[in-house]
Design an enzyme around this catalytic site. Structure first.
Site, PDB file in Angstrom:
ATOM      1  N   SER D  74       0.881  -1.277  -0.026  1.00 56.43           N
ATOM      2  CA  SER D  74       0.107   0.023  -0.119  1.00 56.43           C
ATOM      3  C   SER D  74       1.020   1.312  -0.039  1.00 56.43           C
ATOM      4  O   SER D  74       0.291   2.349  -0.261  1.00 56.43           O
ATOM      5  CB  SER D  74      -0.883   0.021   1.289  1.00 56.43           C
ATOM      6  OG  SER D  74      -1.795  -0.917   0.963  1.00 56.43           O
ATOM      7  N   LYS D  77       0.499   3.202  -3.127  1.00 56.71           N
ATOM      8  CA  LYS D  77      -0.835   4.174  -3.342  1.00 56.71           C
ATOM      9  C   LYS D  77       0.039   5.456  -3.505  1.00 56.71           C
ATOM     10  O   LYS D  77      -0.843   6.341  -4.109  1.00 56.71           O
ATOM     11  CB  LYS D  77      -1.741   3.735  -2.233  1.00 56.71           C
ATOM     12  CG  LYS D  77      -2.565   2.405  -2.333  1.00 56.71           C
ATOM     13  CD  LYS D  77      -3.420   2.197  -1.375  1.00 56.71           C
ATOM     14  CE  LYS D  77      -3.859   0.740  -1.379  1.00 56.71           C
ATOM     15  NZ  LYS D  77      -4.655   0.414  -0.058  1.00 56.71           N
ATOM     16  N   TYR D 201      -2.446  -2.232 -10.717  1.00 59.84           N
ATOM     17  CA  TYR D 201      -2.529  -2.237  -9.235  1.00 59.84           C
ATOM     18  C   TYR D 201      -1.747  -3.073  -8.507  1.00 59.84           C
ATOM     19  O   TYR D 201      -0.925  -2.960  -7.503  1.00 59.84           O
ATOM     20  CB  TYR D 201      -4.025  -2.212  -8.615  1.00 59.84           C
ATOM     21  CG  TYR D 201      -3.978  -2.182  -7.286  1.00 59.84           C
ATOM     22  CD1 TYR D 201      -3.653  -1.024  -6.695  1.00 59.84           C
ATOM     23  CD2 TYR D 201      -4.463  -3.306  -6.540  1.00 59.84           C
ATOM     24  CE1 TYR D 201      -3.624  -0.984  -5.171  1.00 59.84           C
ATOM     25  CE2 TYR D 201      -4.464  -3.310  -5.137  1.00 59.84           C
ATOM     26  CZ  TYR D 201      -4.204  -2.134  -4.413  1.00 59.84           C
ATOM     27  OH  TYR D 201      -4.205  -2.155  -3.023  1.00 59.84           O
ATOM     28  N   TYR D 253      -4.284   2.972   7.529  1.00 59.21           N
ATOM     29  CA  TYR D 253      -5.396   2.418   7.715  1.00 59.21           C
ATOM     30  C   TYR D 253      -6.411   2.846   8.738  1.00 59.21           C
ATOM     31  O   TYR D 253      -6.169   3.869   9.064  1.00 59.21           O
ATOM     32  CB  TYR D 253      -5.184   0.662   8.091  1.00 59.21           C
ATOM     33  CG  TYR D 253      -4.173   0.070   6.996  1.00 59.21           C
ATOM     34  CD1 TYR D 253      -4.579   0.137   5.566  1.00 59.21           C
ATOM     35  CD2 TYR D 253      -2.846  -0.338   7.348  1.00 59.21           C
ATOM     36  CE1 TYR D 253      -3.772  -0.572   4.476  1.00 59.21           C
ATOM     37  CE2 TYR D 253      -2.145  -1.027   6.256  1.00 59.21           C
ATOM     38  CZ  TYR D 253      -2.580  -1.035   5.004  1.00 59.21           C
ATOM     39  OH  TYR D 253      -1.761  -1.611   4.021  1.00 59.21           O
ATOM     40  N   VAL D 271       1.018  -3.684   4.067  1.00 54.08           N
ATOM     41  CA  VAL D 271       0.955  -4.791   4.820  1.00 54.08           C
ATOM     42  C   VAL D 271       2.337  -5.796   4.867  1.00 54.08           C
ATOM     43  O   VAL D 271       2.357  -6.760   5.836  1.00 54.08           O
ATOM     44  CB  VAL D 271      -0.250  -5.929   4.165  1.00 54.08           C
ATOM     45  CG1 VAL D 271      -1.581  -5.376   4.814  1.00 54.08           C
ATOM     46  CG2 VAL D 271       0.087  -6.193   2.848  1.00 54.08           C
TER      47      VAL D 271
END
Lengths: 327, 327, 327, 327
Positions: D74, D77, D201, D253, D271
C-alpha cells in the site's frame, strides 16, 4: 431450529399426540433461556411449555403449561397494527409504515438512516411498532391504550391486565426504544410525543395473556376476522388478511423466512416465549384442522433469534406431521 | 402499485373477464418501461400484456399476448434453486444460502460485508442465485447448464432455447454481478470459478419461455411438485414447498411484502416482464380455481421495483376479484 | 469549496490584505445560508464575514464583522474534549471515544450499530461529543457545566455567556441527539443520564463567543497549551497536541480531508458559522506568522458540509497566499 | 499500540539511540505476524526490524535490518496518486477520487453502495487506489506501469524491480480487489479494463524497495517535492502537499487518527511491514531533524490494523522522544 426427530406415525388422537410432543420437546429448553434483559421476564421457569388449539366449533385442545399467564411482548404488534388499521384505515397506516420484510435485527436503526426518507419497513420491527403506537386514536397514552384494550376486549372477551412489574422494568431500560422513537420523531414518522408513544408501546407489550387468548385471536384471523364462536366479523377482512401476510413474512424476527419455509403458517412470537399462530381452512380433507384453527404456544426459553425455542420446535413438528403449511 | 379500479362484479366467465382486464390494464404500461440496461431487452413493444392460466385437468385459459416468447431472467432463480435442492439436497443448499428476505436491492452487496460470514440471505437475490449456480452439479458451465436444462425439460416438456443476443448483452455488462461473484469467491460461498458461475447464471437468465411454460411450472408447484397432467411427482414435495415459501417472501424484489399482503399468492418476477405465479388448492368451493392453478404473465414495462407494471396490476386484480390469496 | 481567484501578490501589509479578502469573499455568502434548523440561528445577517488573528506577542489583526458574538456550536467540542482530558486523563477518555475520522455525517448513528461495541469514532462527531459531555467531572449538569466554564475562563479570561434562546430552541428539537444519547446509554458509553448529558452538550453548544475569543484559544493550542500572553501553560502539552490532531483529521465535518489537503491547518467549525483555526510556529522565516497564531472566523452562511462558506474561502485563500499549511 | 517505555534521556547521538530502540522493540514482533493471506509475504523472518533516516544534506543514518528488500504494497498508493496528479492534473484526479478519510476497512465496499454516486473516498483505500491505477496515462497495463516506473526512477534513481512471486500470488487471490474493480467499473469510476487495472495495481504493490528508497521519497515529500540532494523539483509542490495531507489523514489504515494524534507525522504503511514517513522542516532549533527528513522503516510483523507492529512502536517512540510531531 434444532433437528426434529419425528416419531413414527401412529393412530393417536391429536390431544395425545400434542401431550407427547410437549413432553418430548420440553427438555430442549436447556439449550435456550428466558429473556433476561428484562429482570421481570427472567424470573420464570424456563422448562415450561404449553399449547392451546382452538377450532371454529369451539373445541379447545391443550397440553402442558397452557394456562400460565405471560406478557404478549411483540405478539402485541399484530394487535396494535390491526387496531391502527381499523381506526385509521389501511392507506393512512401504510403511508407511515411499509409492509416489507428486512433482514435486520428487530431493534435495528440503520435502515432508517440509509433508506430515505426513513419510513419503517414493517410494523413487526420496533421502529414500525412505535410508529403504529403513535397513530392509535386518542390524545394521550391513556386514550390510545383504552382504544387498544377495547380492541383486545372485542377479540378475547376481556380487558387485558397490564403486568406492572414488567412494564416498569422495560420502561426504565428502554434506551434503545427511546433512541428509535427520537429518531422517528426527527424524521416525522412519529405522530405522538416520544414518551407518550413509549408508554403505549411498552404497556401493550406488558399485556398479559394465556395461550388460550392468543389461540382465539389466531382463530379469528384464520377466519379472516370473523369470530366463529360469537359469529360476527370483528376485524375487517382486508385488515385480517394483511395481518396474516405480515405474520408470515415478518412475524418470527430474523427466522421469519425459515418459518415460512419449514413451518408455513402465519405466526408471531414475543421474547417472553409466546407464539400466536393460525391455520386457515384447508383444501385437504384429511388434515386434522381442515376448518382452520388458532394456536397459542408458550415456552419462555428463547433461541438466538428471540423466538421460543421449544415452542418453535413444537410448532414445526405439528406443522410437518399434520401438514398444516399453507403452501 | 397504482390504484386498481375494480369493476362491478358481473356474471362473466373467467376467460371473458381476463380479456377485459388485460385490455383495461394494457394502457398503464405507459407508466413504466421495459428494462433498458440490457439493450436486447429494451427493444420490445412495451404495451404487450398477456396471461395464461393452467388448471390441473389441463384446461388452459389465456388472454392478450400470452404466446410471445421472453427470457426468464430472475424467474429462472426458482428453477435453479429447485435444481440445486434436487441434486444436492436441501441441507447442502441451506448451508450456502439462507432463506430470509431482506429489504435490500436485488443486486446489493452491503449485507455480505456487514453480516459475517457473508452467507447470502436468500436465493432470489443475485448473491444467492450466483451461489446456487455455482453448486449445480457438473464440472463445467456446460455440465451445470445441461443439468438445469434437463430439469426444465422435466417440467415443461422441452429443452429451453437460450436467447444468445440477450446472453451476450448481459455477459458484457455484468460488472455488478461479477463484483458480487468475486466477493462470494473470496468468502468461499462460490464453489465454481467466477466466470463459469456467471456463464451458468446469465444463460439461465436468458432461457426463453412463454406464459404457458411458466404457468405449467406454477401448476406443478401448486401441486407440491406433482405434475397433474403427466401424473407424476417431478419435484420432491419438500423442495416444492420451500420454493413456494421463497417466492412468497422474496419473489417480487422489494415489493415482495406488498405482494404477500395484497395479492397473497407465491409469485416470482423477472426484469423482462414475466411473472410466474400459482394458486394452491383452496378450501373455498366458490373459488374459480379451487383445485389450484399455475399462472404465467408477460408485460415488459416494469415498475420502480423491477416487476412487470401491468402484469402486477392484472395479478392483483385477479387475486382480489377471485379471492385467490392463500391467507 | 468554490474556485478561489488569487489576486496578484502585491506588497501589502496583512491587515490590508485581510480587509480586501473579506470584502472579496463576502458576496459569496449568497451561495450558502445560515443554519435554519435552529430558528434562533437562522435570524442572522448571512452576509456577515469577520476574522481575527492573534499573535503570541499580543498583536491582534482583524477585519470585517470580527466582533459580532455567535454561539460556538461544534467548536465547543474541542473545548469539552480538552476539559475531559484535563480532568479524567487521556487514557480514560480514549477508553470511551476513539480518535479516528469517519466519512459519516456528524449526526450519523449507523456506525454505532455496525461496529461493535459501538464506541464513538471521535469526539468531533455528535456521538463522541455526547459521550465526552457525560464524563465531564461533576454529579449534575450544573457541576459539569461549571467545570467547563472554568476551563473556558482559564483560556479566554472570562466566563462564557449562554445564549438562552438558542439553547431552548435546540433543546426542544434535539430529537436526533436524544436518539444518539439513548443509543449510547444502552451500549454503556454514556456515563451520565441522557437528559443531563443533553443539557451539558446543548449548553456548551450555546456558549457565546467572538472571533477574538476563539483566536485566543487557537493561539494557545498553536503553542501547545502555553498561553503566550499570560505566560503560563494552561492546557497540558499532550492534550493540546491531541486536540490539534483531531481538529486536522475530523474538525471540518465531511470536508475535513479536503481542508487538510488544501488549507492544511488544524481547524474546527460550527454550524453557526464560526471557524477556530491555528498556525503552529513555522520553520519558514518569510511566513507572516512565523511564531504561530490563532485564527477566529465568523461567517454565518454555511455550505453543504455545515462549514462557513465564506469563512472557509477566506481561510483557504489566506493559507495558500501566506503558505500557512503545516505540511 | 502497546505501551512505550521511554528510557531516561541521555546524551546519546541519534544513531546510537536508534540502534538501542530497534533492539528494544524487535522482540515485540512476537505479538504480531507477517501478512499470511499472501503466501509469498508470509515467508519472511518476523523479527526483522530496520530503519533508515535521510537528511537533506545527504546524511543517512540507519539501524537494524534497514537494507532488506520488501514489496511496497500500500505504500505504492502514495506514488501512484502522485503519478496520476502529475500526469492528469489534480482536478481530473479529484473528480474521480475524493480525499476524505473513512472509518472503514481498506477493502470495504459498503460505502460505494451507500453513498451515491459511489465515488471512492480517498486514494489510500483499495477502491480509490484501483481508480487511480485506471487513470494512469497509457493505453495498456504495460504503458501505465512504464509511466509509474519512470516516476519511481525520478524519485529513487532506479527502475523498481517487481517481485514476480508476490505479484502472481496476489493476482490469483485478488477476489476482493476484483469485486471492488467490477463494482467501480459498473459505476463508471474505472477508466481502464478491470483486468488491466488489476495488473497495474498489483504490480505497483509488488514493487520492491528498501528502507533507504522510501526514506528518500519521504525526504522529497518533506521538502514539498524538491529533491534536496539532486537539487531539483521532482514533484510539483501542490501535489506533494496533497500527498502529505492524505498520508496524515488516511495513511495508516484504521489507525490513521491514532497516528496523527500520537505520532503526528505523515506516514503510509503497507501490509508487507514497510512504513514511509517524513518530518517537514521544523521551527524548533533543538529538534534533531530541524531541516526535515525522510524515514523508511521495515518490520514485517503487522498488527490488527495491518501496520508494522514494531515499526509503529519505533516510529512513535522516535516521534515522542525527538518531538517530531507537526502539531
Amino acid at each position: 431450529m434444532k433437528e426434529l426427530i419425528i416419531e413414527p406415525k401412529e393412530e393417536k388422537d391429536p390431544v395425545s399426540q400434542l401431550r407427547d410432543w410437549v413432553e418430548h420437546y420440553r427438555p430442549f429448553s436447556a439449550n435456550g433461556q428466558s429473556a433476561n434483559y428484562i429482570p421481570a421476564l427472567g424470573k420464570v421457569n424456563d422448562s415450561q411449555l404449553g399449547i392451546c388449539i382452538l377450532e371454529p366449533d369451539g373445541t379447545m385442545i391443550h397440553a402442558g403449561d397452557w394456562n400460565v399467564p405471560f406478557t404478549l411482548q411483540s405478539i402485541s404488534k399484530v394487535i396494535s397494527f390491526i387496531a391502527a388499521c381499523m381506526s385509521r384505515g389501511i392507506p393512512y397506516v401504510l403511508d407511515r409504515v411499509d409492509v416489507e420484510p428486512t433482514g435486520d435485527a428487530f431493534n435495528s436503526i440503520i435502515r432508517l438512516e440509509i433508506n430515505k426518507p426513513g419510513k419503517p419497513f414493517n410494523p413487526m420491527i420496533n421502529a414500525g411498532a412505535l410508529t403504529i403506537a403513535s397513530i392509535l386514536p386518542g390524545e394521550s397514552a391513556y386514550e390510545k391504550l383504552e382504544f387498544l384494550y377495547s380492541v383486545m376486549e372485542t377479540l378475547i372477551g376481556k380487558r387485558p391486565r397490564i403486568h406492572e412489574e414488567v412494564f416498569q422494568s422495560e420502561w426504565e431500560t428502554a434506551h434503545r426504544n427511546r433512541a428509535l422513537a427520537y429518531y422517528l420523531k426527527e424524521t416525522n414518522f412519529l405522530e405522538a410525543d416520544v414518551e407518550e408513544t413509549l408508554e403505549v408501546y411498552l404497556k401493550q407489550c406488558a399485556m398479559e395473556s394465556t395461550t388460550e387468548d392468543i389461540a382465539l385471536i389466531g382463530l379469528i384471523l384464520a377466519h379472516d376476522g370473523y369470530h366463529p364462536i360469537h359469529r360476527k366479523q370483528v376485524i375487517p377482512k382486508d385488515v385480517a388478511k394483511l395481518a396474516k401476510a405480515l405474520m408470515l413474512t415478518c412475524g418470527m424476527y430474523n427466522a421469519s423466512g425459515k418459518y415460512a419455509a419449514f413451518v408455513g403458517v402465519p405466526a408471531k412470537s414475543g421474547v417472553s416465549g409466546g407464539i400466536m399462530a393460525l391455520v386457515p381452512p384447508s383444501a385437504r380433507r384429511d388434515q386434522p384442522f381442515q376448518f382452520g384453527c388458532g394456536i397459542g404456544i408458550y415456552g419462555p426459553a428463547i433461541d438466538e433469534y428471540g423466538n421460543s425455542l421449544t415452542g418453535g420446535m413444537l410448532l414445526k413438528h405439528m406443522a410437518q406431521e399434520w401438514e398444516l403449511s399453507i403452501f
